[in-house]
Structure formats: structure tokens, C-alpha cells
Design a protein around this motif. Sequence first.
Motif, PDB file in Angstrom:
ATOM      1  N   ILE A  62       0.879  -1.173   0.000  1.00 45.51           N
ATOM      2  CA  ILE A  62       0.000   0.000   0.000  1.00 45.51           C
ATOM      3  C   ILE A  62       0.913   1.219   0.000  1.00 45.51           C
ATOM      4  CG2 ILE A  62      -1.682   1.347   1.289  1.00 45.51           C
ATOM      5  CD1 ILE A  62      -2.758  -1.245   2.433  1.00 45.51           C
ATOM      6  N   ARG A  64       1.183   5.497  -0.200  1.00 47.17           N
ATOM      7  CA  ARG A  64       0.513   6.787  -0.029  1.00 47.17           C
ATOM      8  C   ARG A  64       1.567   7.888  -0.141  1.00 47.17           C
ATOM      9  NH1 ARG A  64      -4.679   5.750   1.867  1.00 47.17           N
ATOM     10  NH2 ARG A  64      -4.883   3.829   3.065  1.00 47.17           N
ATOM     11  N   TYR A  95      -2.718   5.997  -9.386  1.00 49.35           N
ATOM     12  CA  TYR A  95      -2.939   6.473  -8.028  1.00 49.35           C
ATOM     13  C   TYR A  95      -4.334   7.086  -7.945  1.00 49.35           C
ATOM     14  CZ  TYR A  95       1.905   5.880  -6.609  1.00 49.35           C
ATOM     15  OH  TYR A  95       3.121   5.339  -6.278  1.00 49.35           O
ATOM     16  N   ARG A 116      -3.234  14.243  -1.581  1.00 53.24           N
ATOM     17  CA  ARG A 116      -2.818  12.928  -1.077  1.00 53.24           C
ATOM     18  C   ARG A 116      -3.368  11.827  -1.979  1.00 53.24           C
ATOM     19  NH1 ARG A 116      -2.525  13.187   5.482  1.00 53.24           N
ATOM     20  NH2 ARG A 116      -0.948  14.822   5.491  1.00 53.24           N
ATOM     21  N   SER A 118      -3.145   7.464  -3.080  1.00 60.92           N
ATOM     22  CA  SER A 118      -2.840   6.096  -2.650  1.00 60.92           C
ATOM     23  C   SER A 118      -2.905   5.148  -3.842  1.00 60.92           C
ATOM     24  CB  SER A 118      -3.816   5.637  -1.559  1.00 60.92           C
ATOM     25  OG  SER A 118      -5.126   5.541  -2.083  1.00 60.92           O
TER      26      SER A 118
END
Length: 123
Positions: A62, A64, A95, A116, A118
Amino acid sequence: MNFEAKTDLIKALTSDEKLKSLVIGGFHNRYANDVTKYPRVIITEIQNKDDGFFDNKANGSILRFQISIFCNSQTVQNETKIAKQVDNVMKNLDYTCYDSQDLFEEENGIYHKALRYSKVFLI
């Protein structure tokens, strides 16, 4: 963990011609050495952890990242253009944007847009 993710991300952002023409202050990893040039982009890894466990072995990661756009009063008019182009590059890398905040740093008069993103990376 995916240790190449940041390298690939920085390469994608810095090689985008439209972004390079807009981001006169350059692209920086975690902090900027020269804080006099605007706008600038700072790339920060927020999370890079193993995920998708099967038989006690990670099958993915994962990821970020925060992409911060810093503008002063003379360059803030380009903030949205920069954010849209960053978003295009990030989405081309698969993303997903999960947060976006407009901030103003009163102590130095700097506009800060925090984006932001992820991604789940499978091995």
C-alpha cells in the motif's frame, strides 16, 4: 514494500513537460533547499507497507504520497493548473486521490495545496 515507487513517481512528475513549465521552483523530495522560488512541488512518502498477505507472505504494498504545491501571492494563480496536471500524472500511474486541502501558511504568506494519493501495488 515497494522501494521503487518514489523513484518512479518523481521521474514521472519531473519529466512531464507541462508541469516543468509551471513549477519554476522545482520538484523536491521531502523538503526544498531553495525556498525563494515559487511555485514548487514537494513529494513526501506517507506510507509504504506490505499488504495482501497470503501464507504469511506479502503479495503487495500500500503506497501513499502527499504532493504539496507551494505558491506565493505572485504565483498562486497557477495553483489550480499545477494541481490538475499533477492529478493527471498521478492517475496515469494508477494512483487515486483520497484527500485535497487548500492551506495558507500565515507566518510566511505561502499558499499550500496538499494532494494525497494512494495505490495498491500487487507483486
